[in-house]
Design an enzyme around this catalytic site. Structure first.
Site, PDB file in Angstrom:
ATOM      1  N   ARG A 215       0.853  -1.190   0.000  1.00  0.00           N
ATOM      2  CA  ARG A 215       0.000   0.000   0.000  1.00  0.00           C
ATOM      3  C   ARG A 215       0.892   1.244   0.000  1.00  0.00           C
ATOM      4  O   ARG A 215       1.815   1.355   0.798  1.00  0.00           O
ATOM      5  CB  ARG A 215      -0.882  -0.001   1.255  1.00  0.00           C
ATOM      6  CG  ARG A 215      -1.517   1.340   1.611  1.00  0.00           C
ATOM      7  CD  ARG A 215      -2.606   1.748   0.612  1.00  0.00           C
ATOM      8  NE  ARG A 215      -3.064   3.106   0.881  1.00  0.00           N
ATOM      9  CZ  ARG A 215      -4.069   3.417   1.697  1.00  0.00           C
ATOM     10  NH1 ARG A 215      -4.707   2.471   2.349  1.00  0.00           N
ATOM     11  NH2 ARG A 215      -4.440   4.676   1.853  1.00  0.00           N
TER      12      ARG A 215
ATOM     13  N   ASP B 299      -6.789  -1.420   1.448  1.00  0.00           N
ATOM     14  CA  ASP B 299      -7.211  -0.567   2.568  1.00  0.00           C
ATOM     15  C   ASP B 299      -7.646  -1.476   3.703  1.00  0.00           C
ATOM     16  O   ASP B 299      -8.433  -2.405   3.474  1.00  0.00           O
ATOM     17  CB  ASP B 299      -8.447   0.258   2.162  1.00  0.00           C
ATOM     18  CG  ASP B 299      -8.116   1.697   1.847  1.00  0.00           C
ATOM     19  OD1 ASP B 299      -7.063   2.182   2.276  1.00  0.00           O
ATOM     20  OD2 ASP B 299      -8.935   2.334   1.172  1.00  0.00           O
TER      21      ASP B 299
END
Length: 203
Positions: A119, A131
Protein backbone atom coordinates in the site's frame (compact mmCIF):
# COMPACT_ATOMS: atom_id res chain seq x y z
CA UNK A 1 8.85 -38.03 -1.77
CA UNK A 2 8.31 -34.43 -2.71
CA UNK A 3 9.41 -31.64 -0.44
CA UNK A 4 6.59 -29.84 1.40
CA UNK A 5 5.55 -26.50 -0.03
CA UNK A 6 7.00 -23.72 2.07
CA UNK A 7 5.80 -20.15 1.73
CA UNK A 8 8.67 -17.95 0.69
CA UNK A 9 9.61 -14.61 2.18
CA UNK A 10 7.81 -12.81 -0.65
CA UNK A 11 4.44 -14.14 0.46
CA UNK A 12 2.75 -11.02 1.92
CA UNK A 13 0.51 -13.05 4.23
CA UNK A 14 3.42 -14.19 6.36
CA UNK A 15 5.01 -10.88 7.20
CA UNK A 16 6.40 -10.87 10.75
CA UNK A 17 4.39 -9.18 13.45
CA UNK A 18 6.29 -6.07 14.66
CA UNK A 19 7.91 -6.53 18.06
CA UNK A 20 6.04 -3.51 19.41
CA UNK A 21 2.73 -5.19 18.55
CA UNK A 22 3.79 -8.45 20.21
CA UNK A 23 4.77 -6.57 23.37
CA UNK A 24 1.41 -4.83 23.47
CA UNK A 25 -0.40 -8.12 22.90
CA UNK A 26 1.42 -9.61 25.86
CA UNK A 27 0.49 -6.61 27.99
CA UNK A 28 -3.11 -6.68 26.82
CA UNK A 29 -3.42 -10.39 27.55
CA UNK A 30 -2.58 -9.74 31.21
CA UNK A 31 -4.94 -6.79 31.59
CA UNK A 32 -7.95 -7.79 29.49
CA UNK A 33 -9.96 -10.78 30.60
CA UNK A 34 -12.44 -10.55 27.73
CA UNK A 35 -11.66 -10.05 24.04
CA UNK A 36 -13.25 -7.05 22.37
CA UNK A 37 -15.31 -7.09 19.21
CA UNK A 38 -13.92 -5.03 16.35
CA UNK A 39 -15.22 -4.44 12.84
CA UNK A 40 -12.71 -3.91 10.03
CA UNK A 41 -13.43 -2.82 6.44
CA UNK A 42 -11.24 -4.07 3.60
CA UNK A 43 -10.92 -2.65 0.08
CA UNK A 44 -8.72 -3.22 -2.96
CA UNK A 45 -8.77 -1.90 -6.52
CA UNK A 46 -5.34 -2.91 -7.84
CA UNK A 47 -3.90 -6.30 -8.71
CA UNK A 48 -5.76 -9.51 -7.85
CA UNK A 49 -8.37 -7.86 -5.66
CA UNK A 50 -10.03 -11.00 -4.29
CA UNK A 51 -6.71 -12.66 -3.51
CA UNK A 52 -5.54 -9.51 -1.75
CA UNK A 53 -8.64 -9.34 0.45
CA UNK A 54 -8.28 -13.01 1.35
CA UNK A 55 -4.59 -12.47 2.13
CA UNK A 56 -5.48 -9.57 4.43
CA UNK A 57 -8.04 -11.72 6.28
CA UNK A 58 -5.46 -14.48 6.72
CA UNK A 59 -2.85 -11.99 7.91
CA UNK A 60 -5.24 -10.59 10.51
CA UNK A 61 -5.97 -14.12 11.72
CA UNK A 62 -2.22 -14.75 12.02
CA UNK A 63 -1.89 -11.81 14.42
CA UNK A 64 -1.41 -12.74 18.09
CA UNK A 65 -4.47 -11.64 20.04
CA UNK A 66 -6.75 -11.49 16.97
CA UNK A 67 -9.33 -14.00 15.75
CA UNK A 68 -11.47 -13.49 12.66
CA UNK A 69 -15.03 -14.47 13.59
CA UNK A 70 -17.00 -13.43 10.51
CA UNK A 71 -16.42 -12.49 6.87
CA UNK A 72 -18.97 -10.63 4.75
CA UNK A 73 -19.93 -11.13 1.12
CA UNK A 74 -17.88 -9.27 -1.49
CA UNK A 75 -19.13 -6.03 -3.02
CA UNK A 76 -17.85 -4.24 -6.11
CA UNK A 77 -17.78 -0.46 -5.72
CA UNK A 78 -17.09 2.46 -8.01
CA UNK A 79 -14.24 4.60 -6.57
CA UNK A 80 -15.21 7.67 -4.54
CA UNK A 81 -14.08 11.21 -5.19
CA UNK A 82 -12.58 10.62 -8.66
CA UNK A 83 -13.70 10.93 -12.28
CA UNK A 84 -15.78 7.96 -13.45
CA UNK A 85 -13.66 5.37 -15.23
CA UNK A 86 -10.36 6.88 -14.04
CA UNK A 87 -9.68 3.99 -11.64
CA UNK A 88 -10.58 0.31 -11.46
CA UNK A 89 -13.55 -0.64 -9.30
CA UNK A 90 -12.96 -1.75 -5.72
CA UNK A 91 -13.74 -5.04 -4.11
CA UNK A 92 -14.94 -4.38 -0.56
CA UNK A 93 -15.70 -6.61 2.41
CA UNK A 94 -16.12 -6.38 6.17
CA UNK A 95 -14.73 -8.70 8.82
CA UNK A 96 -15.67 -9.05 12.48
CA UNK A 97 -12.78 -9.74 14.87
CA UNK A 98 -12.43 -10.69 18.49
CA UNK A 99 -9.23 -9.19 19.86
CA UNK A 100 -7.30 -8.57 23.05
CA UNK A 101 -5.27 -5.87 21.28
CA UNK A 102 -5.99 -2.29 22.33
CA UNK A 103 -7.20 -0.08 19.45
CA UNK A 104 -3.77 1.52 18.91
CA UNK A 105 -2.11 -1.87 18.43
CA UNK A 106 -4.88 -3.09 16.14
CA UNK A 107 -4.29 0.04 14.04
CA UNK A 108 -0.56 -0.73 13.91
CA UNK A 109 -1.33 -4.21 12.67
CA UNK A 110 -3.81 -2.88 10.09
CA UNK A 111 -1.09 -0.60 8.71
CA UNK A 112 1.44 -3.45 8.74
CA UNK A 113 -0.94 -5.62 6.71
CA UNK A 114 -1.47 -2.77 4.23
CA UNK A 115 2.28 -2.34 3.88
CA UNK A 116 2.75 -6.07 3.34
CA UNK A 117 0.57 -5.68 0.26
CA UNK A 118 2.57 -2.64 -0.88
CA UNK A 119 0.00 0.00 0.00
CA UNK A 120 1.33 3.44 -0.95
CA UNK A 121 -0.18 6.57 0.59
CA UNK A 122 0.84 9.15 -1.99
CA UNK A 123 -2.50 10.31 -3.38
CA UNK A 124 -5.76 11.19 -1.60
CA UNK A 125 -8.55 9.02 -3.07
CA UNK A 126 -5.82 7.31 -5.10
CA UNK A 127 -5.98 3.65 -6.18
CA UNK A 128 -4.54 1.21 -3.68
CA UNK A 129 -3.73 -2.45 -3.43
CA UNK A 130 -5.28 -2.63 0.02
CA UNK A 131 -7.21 -0.57 2.57
CA UNK A 132 -7.63 -1.91 6.09
CA UNK A 133 -9.85 0.44 8.12
CA UNK A 134 -11.04 -0.07 11.68
CA UNK A 135 -14.75 0.75 11.57
CA UNK A 136 -15.55 0.17 15.23
CA UNK A 137 -13.99 -1.24 18.39
CA UNK A 138 -16.37 -2.47 21.09
CA UNK A 139 -18.54 0.53 22.05
CA UNK A 140 -15.64 2.99 22.00
CA UNK A 141 -16.38 6.51 20.81
CA UNK A 142 -13.20 8.58 20.52
CA UNK A 143 -12.04 11.63 18.56
CA UNK A 144 -8.36 10.71 18.85
CA UNK A 145 -6.82 12.06 15.61
CA UNK A 146 -4.65 8.92 15.28
CA UNK A 147 -7.71 6.66 15.36
CA UNK A 148 -11.18 8.17 15.42
CA UNK A 149 -13.75 5.62 16.61
CA UNK A 150 -16.04 4.71 15.12
CA UNK A 151 -14.66 5.50 11.65
CA UNK A 152 -15.82 9.06 10.95
CA UNK A 153 -17.31 8.27 7.52
CA UNK A 154 -18.53 4.69 8.00
CA UNK A 155 -22.12 5.82 8.56
CA UNK A 156 -22.34 7.31 5.07
CA UNK A 157 -20.56 4.60 3.07
CA UNK A 158 -22.74 1.91 1.53
CA UNK A 159 -19.63 -0.11 0.67
CA UNK A 160 -19.06 -0.52 4.42
CA UNK A 161 -22.66 -0.66 5.62
CA UNK A 162 -24.01 -3.12 3.01
CA UNK A 163 -21.50 -5.95 3.59
CA UNK A 164 -21.58 -5.34 7.35
CA UNK A 165 -25.38 -5.60 7.36
CA UNK A 166 -25.19 -8.83 5.35
CA UNK A 167 -22.79 -10.25 7.91
CA UNK A 168 -24.67 -8.98 10.98
CA UNK A 169 -28.21 -7.64 10.35
CA UNK A 170 -28.50 -6.53 13.99
CA UNK A 171 -25.20 -4.61 13.99
CA UNK A 172 -24.96 -1.21 15.67
CA UNK A 173 -22.48 1.54 14.82
CA UNK A 174 -21.52 3.15 18.17
CA UNK A 175 -22.94 6.64 18.48
CA UNK A 176 -24.84 6.30 15.19
CA UNK A 177 -27.38 3.52 15.72
CA UNK A 178 -28.44 0.44 13.76
CA UNK A 179 -26.48 -0.31 10.61
CA UNK A 180 -29.77 -1.25 8.90
CA UNK A 181 -31.15 2.26 9.45
CA UNK A 182 -27.92 3.91 8.34
CA UNK A 183 -27.91 1.80 5.18
CA UNK A 184 -31.50 2.84 4.40
CA UNK A 185 -30.40 6.48 4.55
CA UNK A 186 -27.59 6.26 1.94
CA UNK A 187 -27.51 5.51 -1.76
CA UNK A 188 -26.33 2.13 -2.97
CA UNK A 189 -25.53 3.50 -6.43
CA UNK A 190 -22.26 2.04 -7.64
CA UNK A 191 -22.19 -0.55 -4.85
CA UNK A 192 -23.11 -4.03 -6.11
CA UNK A 193 -22.91 -7.47 -4.47
CA UNK A 194 -20.66 -9.98 -6.24
CA UNK A 195 -22.47 -13.20 -5.50
CA UNK A 196 -20.06 -15.09 -7.78
CA UNK A 197 -17.17 -14.34 -5.39
CA UNK A 198 -16.53 -15.56 -1.87
CA UNK A 199 -14.05 -14.93 0.91
CA UNK A 200 -13.48 -17.67 3.46
CA UNK A 201 -12.94 -17.69 7.17
CA UNK A 202 -9.38 -18.75 8.05
CA UNK A 203 -9.08 -22.40 9.04
Amino acid sequence: MTAPFIKGPTDPTVQPVPASVVEKVDAADTTLSNPKRAVVALGSNLGNRLETLQGAIDALEDTPGVRVKGVSPVYETEPWGVDPGSQPAYFNAVVVLKTTLPPSSLLERAHAVEEAFHRVRDEHWGPRTLDVDIVSYADVVSDDPQLTLPHPRAHERAFVLAPWHDLDPEAQLPGRGPVASLLDAVTRDGVAPREDLELRLPE
